[in-house]
Design an enzyme around this catalytic site. Structure first.
Site, mmCIF file in Angstrom:
data_model
loop_
_atom_site.group_PDB
_atom_site.id
_atom_site.type_symbol
_atom_site.label_atom_id
_atom_site.label_comp_id
_atom_site.label_asym_id
_atom_site.label_seq_id
_atom_site.Cartn_x
_atom_site.Cartn_y
_atom_site.Cartn_z
ATOM 1 C CB CYS A 148 -0.932 0.029 1.208
ATOM 2 S SG CYS A 148 -1.968 1.507 1.195
ATOM 3 C CE LYS A 185 -3.395 -5.453 -4.548
ATOM 4 N NZ LYS A 185 -4.793 -5.099 -4.345
ATOM 5 C CG ASN A 212 -1.428 -2.190 -3.911
ATOM 6 O OD1 ASN A 212 -2.256 -1.329 -4.202
ATOM 7 N ND2 ASN A 212 -1.281 -2.634 -2.687
ATOM 8 C CB THR A 213 -2.290 1.790 -6.629
ATOM 9 O OG1 THR A 213 -1.724 1.876 -5.320
ATOM 10 C CG2 THR A 213 -3.775 1.516 -6.517
ATOM 11 N N GLY A 237 -6.942 1.843 -12.185
ATOM 12 C CA GLY A 237 -7.821 1.985 -13.345
ATOM 13 C C GLY A 237 -7.119 1.561 -14.626
ATOM 14 N N GLY A 264 -5.498 -4.956 -12.123
ATOM 15 C CA GLY A 264 -4.942 -3.671 -12.527
ATOM 16 C C GLY A 264 -5.679 -3.174 -13.759
ATOM 17 N N GLY A 265 -6.703 -2.371 -13.550
ATOM 18 C CA GLY A 265 -7.384 -1.732 -14.680
ATOM 19 C C GLY A 265 -8.332 -2.596 -15.473
#
Lengths: 412, 284
Positions: A148, A185, A212-213, A237, A264-265
């Site tokens: 995160c 993750k 993850n982002t 996204g 992821g998106g």
């Protein structure tokens, strides 16, 4: 449990609806369906259950929970970006105990499969959470969020350092039930994601959640300062989809047997298919849920349709399919090939082998009614150029491989 | 219980600086209460604008040829609202609603004051109508920076017992802000409840004035939302619960209507140190 057959046509559909074996597994965890929610994008499933039956998904991945209640970061926490968004929620949550009593209890009573995502600021915190969860029922697997980007000390994203990542995974593994699958993750913000992947698998992860982002930033040009109160945030996204697909691909190449939960998106069934072909065993739909509350179940339906259109009879056949060797020339006249394939019987007469059947999709009504007919025709053409001999070889090699393989993943 | 549906645009009309979209919404209209909102996805299926935009429900008709229609008011602020205001008859929109917690209406026939800032007025017409149906006196204060930013003045004149207009540039009504006149309006009508919708700063002031004049306040906040359905945790603000504890609550599902005296207005945009789950300050 019987394997789920997915692919109900839209309401009013009269023609034969495609049937597809969508079951899959993430290591020891068998799933009736391959689409899951993504951590942090579905809370604990309760809100989404108003829009579709969440038990029809593979599983619910809950928002990362920490030991203590957590208020998160100040607002603004979000900024829209081209085909994506930036967030700095900061892991707001009720704390482990309240989560077990309310969210987890509800999910168990609802009959959903559950992957609990956990987060901590230190190895000790992860350990305390693992110790507590070990004796809690209704958990199918644990996802350890070591990536995160919205933690207080951004220098300490565990997943950016193979040593730190290993420490967390090893500690959690030691305190969980040995039979509980543990997914790590991973963050895309690393030089070589396969390094981290190898490290966490060596430390005891039974699978990988990828990705993850990505850490990003937006400047508000009117106020001329960072748009987020937290300054930087996680980008998610469709904007990050190519990065995510690349990460899944690289890890699959490096570790042919490790279970991968790809994300992821993902916004459509074809997006999900990219991940499956790249090597994901199952996929999570995240940010798209903000755009469309029923996105996870829609993606699952569209994925079944996409597999069907490409001649697959089960999801498992498609996993890692893009890694096969494909040096066969494409047919020169796709349309002719399409016409020929369409009249071909299910059985290849010369070899007597079953080959994936191409179904004549003149029955437009089996498709999502929102898709224009022109696009359907396009799909038929693409399908026609599928090198089926290659597919057979690949399927046989894979089957042989599976017979040989022991189930436990081993890093190379 | 919110629903998601593919709505057809029946009509788009201009009203001052705003566009009013009339949409088919069978099944949604029966559920809509004053203060509810809907979210609309932007730019079609392939859009690069991922986040839905939230709109107060302006009007609903539960019957008719279309089996229920609702109206929203769009003010052009960014590329999303610009796209939306360019929709035409027979276009389709993906809408979700009704969302949020609506205004709470008084059981008794008490006088009420409604305060609307700019197009915050959109959500106030249904409210005014239902309050008057209950026999409540409804005084309305509408304010904006200038005349063109006001929405629905004529209609509100009909819907209210009395309408007071304020504009900051004095182009119409009294020069000044809604909060300049609010105190005397509450006093004159002996209002028991003040309902408000508008920018955060206005709501903060309205809640304070209502408190000083011993009226309950119900404020509908406009926080930036990503999902609108309670899963993303973007739209939080500090609100004091019945137990006295401040929590960061989601304005989409626990709001958008809050009791004015429960919101910690001056702390919006921060995590108050005494909030539930706030970071513990380490002693050095």
């Amino acid at each position: 449990m019987s394997p789920a057959v997915i692919g109900r046509g839209p309401v009013g559909s009269t023609s034969e609806t495609p049937r597809m074996d969508m079951s899959t597994s993430l290591g020891a965890m068998h799933l009736d369906a391959p689409v899951l929610t993504a951590s942090g994008c579905a809370a604990s499933g309760r809100e989404l259950d108003e829009y579709f039956d969440i038990t029809h998904l593979g599983a619910i991945v809950t928002k990362s929970i920490m030991l203590q209640p957590r208020a998160g970061r100040p607002t603004p926490r979000m900024a829209e970006t081209p085909s994506g968004m930036l967030n700095s929620i900061g892991l707001q949550g009720p704390g482990l105990e309240a989560f077990i009593e309310t969210d987890l209890a509800w999910l168990e009573q609802r009959g959903a499969r559950v992957i609990v995502s956990i987060a901590g600021g230190s190895v000790e915190e992860y350990v305390k959470i693992a110790q507590k969860l070990r004796y809690v029922s209704g958990i199918d697997a644990i996802e350890v969020n070591i990536s995160c980007p919205n933690v207080e000390d951004r220098g300490q994203v565990f997943a950016c350092n193979s040593e730190a990542a290993s420490q967390v995974i090893q500690a959690v593994r030691r305190h969980l039930d040995p039979h509980t699958p543990l997914f790590a993750k991973l963050s895309p913000d690393v030089t070589d994601i396969t390094d981290i992947a190898h490290a966490v698998v060596r430390a005891g992860a039974s699978g990988l959640s990828v990705i993850n982002t990505a850490l990003g930033m937006v400047i508000d040009v009117d106020r001329m300062r960072p748009a987020l109160a937290g300054v930087t945030g996680g980008l998610s996204g469709p904007a990050i989809r190519p990065i995510a697909v690349r990460c899944v691909w690289q890890i699959r190449q490096a570790m042919p047997k490790i279970p991968i939960l790809g994300m992821g998106g993902i916004r459509t069934g074809l997006d999900a298919l990219q991940f499956i072909l790249a090597g994901a065993n199952a996929v999570s739909v995240g940010t798209a849920t903000f755009n469309d509350p029923s996105a996870p179940i829609r993606v699952q339906r569209e994925l079944a349709q996409a597999l069907h259109e490409r001649g697959f009879t089960s999801l498992r056949e498609a996993i890692s399919f893009a890694h096969r060797e494909y040096d066969a020339p494409e047919p020169l006249f796709a349309e002719t090939a399409a016409a020929e394939s369409a009249v071909n019987p299910e059985v290849d007469e010369e070899q007597g082998l079953e080959v994936p059947r191409i179904i004549q999709v003149s029955e437009v009504d089996v498709l999502d009614d929102r898709r224009p007919v022109a696009e359907v025709v396009q799909i038929r053409r693409d399908t026609a150029s599928q090198p089926f001999d290659q597919y057979k070889e690949f399927a046989e090699a894979k089957a042989a491989d599976e017979r040989r393989a022991d189930v436990s993943p081993e890093p190379q | 219980m919110p629903i998601q549906l593919r709505a057809e645009v029946l009509d788009v009309r201009k009203s001052g600086a705003y566009s009013v979209l009339s949409l088919t919404a069978a099944g949604m209209t029966e559920l809509a209460r004053p203060g509810h909102f809907v979210t609309v996805s932007m730019g079609g299926e392939e859009s690069s604008m991922l986040l839905r935009r939230a709109f107060a429900i302006y009007q609903v008709k539960s019957r008719g040829v279309y089996g229920g229609t609702l109206e929203i008011v769009v003010g052009v602020e960014g590329k999303g609202s610009k796209w939306l205001s360019e929709r035409r008859r027979h276009d389709h929109l993906d809408i979700v609603g009704p969302l949020g917690r609506p205004f709470i209406l008084p059981k008794e026939r008490v006088p009420c004051v409604l305060v609307a800032g700019g197009y915050g007025a959109a959500g106030m017409f249904m409210l005014a109508e239902q309050l008057r149906d209950r026999g409540c006196r409804v005084d309305v204060v509408m304010g904006a920076s200038c005349e063109s930013k006001l929405f629905g003045v004529l209609e509100m004149k009909r819907a209210s017992s009395k309408l007071i207009i304020t504009t900051e540039d004095g182009s119409t009504g009294e020069r000044g802000r809604v909060t300049d006149v609010l105190g005397s309006v509450i006093d004159k009508s002996e209002a028991a409840v003040v309902y408000a919708c508008g920018p955060m700063g206005m709501l903060s002031a309205v809640a304070a004035i209502a408190g000083e004049h011993r009226a309950y306040s119900q404020c509908s906040v406009e926080e930036a939302m990503a999902c609108g359905i309670g899963v993303c945790m973007t739209c939080v603000l500090p609100v004091i619960g019945p137990d006295g504890v401040t929590r960061m609550v989601r304005s989409c599902v626990e709001g958008p209507v809050f009791r004015g005296d429960r919101v910690r207005w001056s702390d919006v945009g921060t995590i108050p140190a005494d909030a539930f789950g706030a970071p513990v300050v380490e002693e050095s």
